[in-house]
Write a protein that holds these residues in place. Structure first.
Motif, PDB file in Angstrom:
ATOM      1  N   THR A   1       0.913  -1.721   0.461  1.00 19.46           N
ATOM      2  CA  THR A   1      -0.113   0.242  -0.254  1.00 19.46           C
ATOM      3  C   THR A   1       0.778   1.676  -0.136  1.00 19.46           C
ATOM      4  O   THR A   1       1.618   1.210   0.270  1.00 19.46           O
ATOM      5  CB  THR A   1      -0.884   0.037   1.228  1.00 19.46           C
ATOM      6  OG1 THR A   1      -1.646  -0.743   1.037  1.00 19.46           O
ATOM      7  CG2 THR A   1      -1.586   1.277   1.310  1.00 19.46           C
ATOM      8  N   GLU A   2       0.153   2.387  -1.003  1.00 17.22           N
ATOM      9  CA  GLU A   2       1.275   4.068  -0.489  1.00 17.22           C
ATOM     10  C   GLU A   2       0.024   4.901  -0.549  1.00 17.22           C
ATOM     11  O   GLU A   2      -0.600   4.862  -0.617  1.00 17.22           O
ATOM     12  CB  GLU A   2       2.122   3.838  -1.658  1.00 17.22           C
ATOM     13  CG  GLU A   2       1.814   3.650  -3.395  1.00 17.22           C
ATOM     14  CD  GLU A   2       2.763   3.532  -4.418  1.00 17.22           C
ATOM     15  OE1 GLU A   2       1.953   3.785  -5.414  1.00 17.22           O
ATOM     16  OE2 GLU A   2       3.097   2.703  -4.597  1.00 17.22           O
ATOM     17  N   ALA A   3       1.482   6.145  -1.116  1.00 15.72           N
ATOM     18  CA  ALA A   3       0.402   7.349  -1.172  1.00 15.72           C
ATOM     19  C   ALA A   3       1.704   8.317  -1.737  1.00 15.72           C
ATOM     20  O   ALA A   3       2.723   8.489  -1.214  1.00 15.72           O
ATOM     21  CB  ALA A   3      -0.163   7.775   1.413  1.00 15.72           C
ATOM     22  N   TRP A   4       0.578   9.590  -1.555  1.00 16.19           N
ATOM     23  CA  TRP A   4       1.566  10.115  -2.763  1.00 16.19           C
ATOM     24  C   TRP A   4       1.067  11.534  -2.234  1.00 16.19           C
ATOM     25  O   TRP A   4      -0.006  12.044  -1.760  1.00 16.19           O
ATOM     26  CB  TRP A   4       1.062  10.024  -4.061  1.00 16.19           C
ATOM     27  CG  TRP A   4       1.317   8.969  -4.575  1.00 16.19           C
ATOM     28  CD1 TRP A   4       2.669   7.982  -4.443  1.00 16.19           C
ATOM     29  CD2 TRP A   4       0.199   8.916  -5.815  1.00 16.19           C
ATOM     30  NE1 TRP A   4       2.253   7.049  -5.614  1.00 16.19           N
ATOM     31  CE2 TRP A   4       0.527   8.050  -6.163  1.00 16.19           C
ATOM     32  CE3 TRP A   4      -1.274   9.110  -6.728  1.00 16.19           C
ATOM     33  CZ2 TRP A   4       0.032   6.954  -7.415  1.00 16.19           C
ATOM     34  CZ3 TRP A   4      -1.652   8.502  -6.710  1.00 16.19           C
ATOM     35  CH2 TRP A   4      -1.429   7.261  -7.552  1.00 16.19           C
ATOM     36  N   ILE A   5       1.642  12.555  -1.910  1.00 16.16           N
ATOM     37  CA  ILE A   5       1.688  13.661  -1.257  1.00 16.16           C
ATOM     38  C   ILE A   5       2.333  14.675  -2.662  1.00 16.16           C
ATOM     39  O   ILE A   5       3.927  14.364  -2.704  1.00 16.16           O
ATOM     40  CB  ILE A   5       2.044  14.382   0.075  1.00 16.16           C
ATOM     41  CG1 ILE A   5       1.581  12.934   1.041  1.00 16.16           C
ATOM     42  CG2 ILE A   5       2.003  15.787   0.808  1.00 16.16           C
ATOM     43  CD1 ILE A   5       2.519  13.301   2.409  1.00 16.16           C
ATOM     44  N   ALA A   6       1.488  15.728  -3.171  1.00 17.07           N
ATOM     45  CA  ALA A   6       2.119  15.802  -4.268  1.00 17.07           C
ATOM     46  C   ALA A   6       2.951  17.252  -4.444  1.00 17.07           C
ATOM     47  O   ALA A   6       2.035  18.061  -3.309  1.00 17.07           O
ATOM     48  CB  ALA A   6       1.168  16.600  -4.982  1.00 17.07           C
ATOM     49  N   LEU A   7       3.877  17.667  -4.873  1.00 16.03           N
ATOM     50  CA  LEU A   7       4.433  19.090  -4.674  1.00 16.03           C
ATOM     51  C   LEU A   7       4.378  19.711  -6.019  1.00 16.03           C
ATOM     52  O   LEU A   7       4.802  20.653  -5.980  1.00 16.03           O
ATOM     53  CB  LEU A   7       6.030  18.997  -4.588  1.00 16.03           C
ATOM     54  CG  LEU A   7       6.311  18.048  -3.161  1.00 16.03           C
ATOM     55  CD1 LEU A   7       7.737  17.446  -2.759  1.00 16.03           C
ATOM     56  CD2 LEU A   7       5.440  18.254  -1.819  1.00 16.03           C
ATOM     57  N   THR A   8       3.633  19.454  -6.947  1.00 16.37           N
ATOM     58  CA  THR A   8       3.521  19.590  -8.167  1.00 16.37           C
ATOM     59  C   THR A   8       2.190  18.924  -8.553  1.00 16.37           C
ATOM     60  O   THR A   8       1.656  18.122  -8.468  1.00 16.37           O
ATOM     61  CB  THR A   8       4.914  19.339  -9.383  1.00 16.37           C
ATOM     62  OG1 THR A   8       5.012  18.012  -9.956  1.00 16.37           O
ATOM     63  CG2 THR A   8       5.776  19.509  -8.597  1.00 16.37           C
TER      64      THR A   8
END
Length: 346
Positions: A125-132
């Motif tokens: 399982t993963e997650a993304w925190i967007a910087l762009t």
């Protein structure tokens, strides 16, 4: 131990392009790698790339691998409550990921699949925190049959794959949970902080046009007949996919409560108090310091990454100016104490 600033840890010659945004984000102090196929920075990693023994592992400034240092003294690094709950398993892998091109459609196995077929304690399982800002393909819009998915893979029918998927447009600051099994493809132009279970397990649905032999390397050595069973073929509604976006740019505190069994992601702005606990800190903006009880200061600046051992104790997050933003990436809670408190700004 005190918090430890880290330089970049970018495995070379990956099969997809990227790296320029990591270099720009980190700046010279982060010592980012040169090249156009270094799209991942494995931050505070005790996890090697799949099929490798050392590539991807973080080496501490004084020389030893972080993996070996944790194994030698897990309580000092992780804390007694964590060790009681999870042993010496760090429990989280953090990356900076720069998609210089759209990534291929792929998925990751869940814990039961990884345990049954690979003998591992973690899926991915993963997650993304967007910087762009960037688009991502995430989940199927309709149910996809077993034979249909197998045919797409065999024929490398990228048009059909992408047409069957939702597209989610990410904005800077968005946090998105990607449950294991969910097919996905991060779009070109994305720079994200990625949290995941500490494995490197990917099942490729697409590889045409990428510098990888997906027919040989895309099924974890299991064969596609077995590996594709890990892909979630259910159709999801637009509302279900939108709900995976747990937080937006203005949110602070726990960004992804539903990720708690796997990892924790906290956003801190300005000053605050951190409880003792293992963490990887990514400084998104601004500058400041982590201040220990004895007054020892670890400077923070935008683009920096800092490894925080449990034995550093409670820390005060100090801001220089008003724009400090830090992501605190942590293992699953287990028996650890609750997160620290952001000061009341009222």
């Amino acid at each position: 131990m005190q918090p430890i600033p880290l330089t970049a840890n970018q495995p070379a010659d990956r099969f997809y392009a990227g790296g320029a945004r990591i270099a720009a984000f980190r700046g010279p102090a982060g010592a980012p790698a040169a090249g156009d196929h270094v799209p991942e920075d494995w931050v505070g990693s005790v996890t090697p790339l799949f099929g490798e023994t050392a590539l991807g592992l973080t080496r501490l400034p004084e020389g030893p691998l972080l993996r070996d240092a944790v194994a030698a003294d897990p309580v000092a690094w992780l804390g007694p409550a964590h060790v009681a709950a999870w042993g010496a398993d760090v429990g989280v892998l953090v990356k900076l990921l720069d998609a210089g091109e759209r990534l291929p459609v792929h998925a990751h196995p869940d814990v039961p699949f990884a345990a049954e077929h690979l003998g591992l304690a973690h899926g991915k399982t993963e997650a993304w925190i967007a910087l762009t800002a960037a688009p991502v393909h995430l989940g199927f819009r309709r149910d996809v049959g077993t034979d249909e998915l197998a045919r797409w893979v065999a024929q490398q029918d990228t048009v059909a794959m992408l047409d069957a998927m939702h597209v989610l447009d990410l904005e800077p600051g968005d946090a998105v949970l990607v449950p294991a099994g969910t097919p996905h493809a991060i779009g070109a132009g994305a720079l994200v902080v990625e949290l995941q279970e500490p494995t490197d397990l990917s099942i490729l649905v697409e590889w045409a046009g990428f510098a990888i032999d997906g027919a040989a390397a895309g099924h974890l050595g299991l064969g596609f007949a077995t590996a594709l069973a890990a892909v979630d073929r259910r159709g999801r509604s637009a509302a279900e996919v939108a709900a995976l976006r747990g937080s937006r740019a203005g949110d602070t505190g726990d960004l992804l409560p539903d990720a708690a069994p796997f990892f924790r992601a906290e956003r801190w702005r300005g000053a605050g108090e951190w409880d003792a606990g293992f963490a990887v800190a990514v400084v998104v903006a601004g500058s400041g310091a982590l201040v220990a009880a004895d007054g020892t200061r670890t400077p923070l600046s935008a683009g920096g990454t800092v490894l925080v051992p449990w034995s550093a104790g409670p820390l005060r997050l100090e801001a220089t100016g008003s724009d400090l933003e830090v992501l605190r990436c942590r293992p699953p809670a287990g028996q650890q104490s609750q997160q620290g408190q952001q000061p009341d700004e009222s």
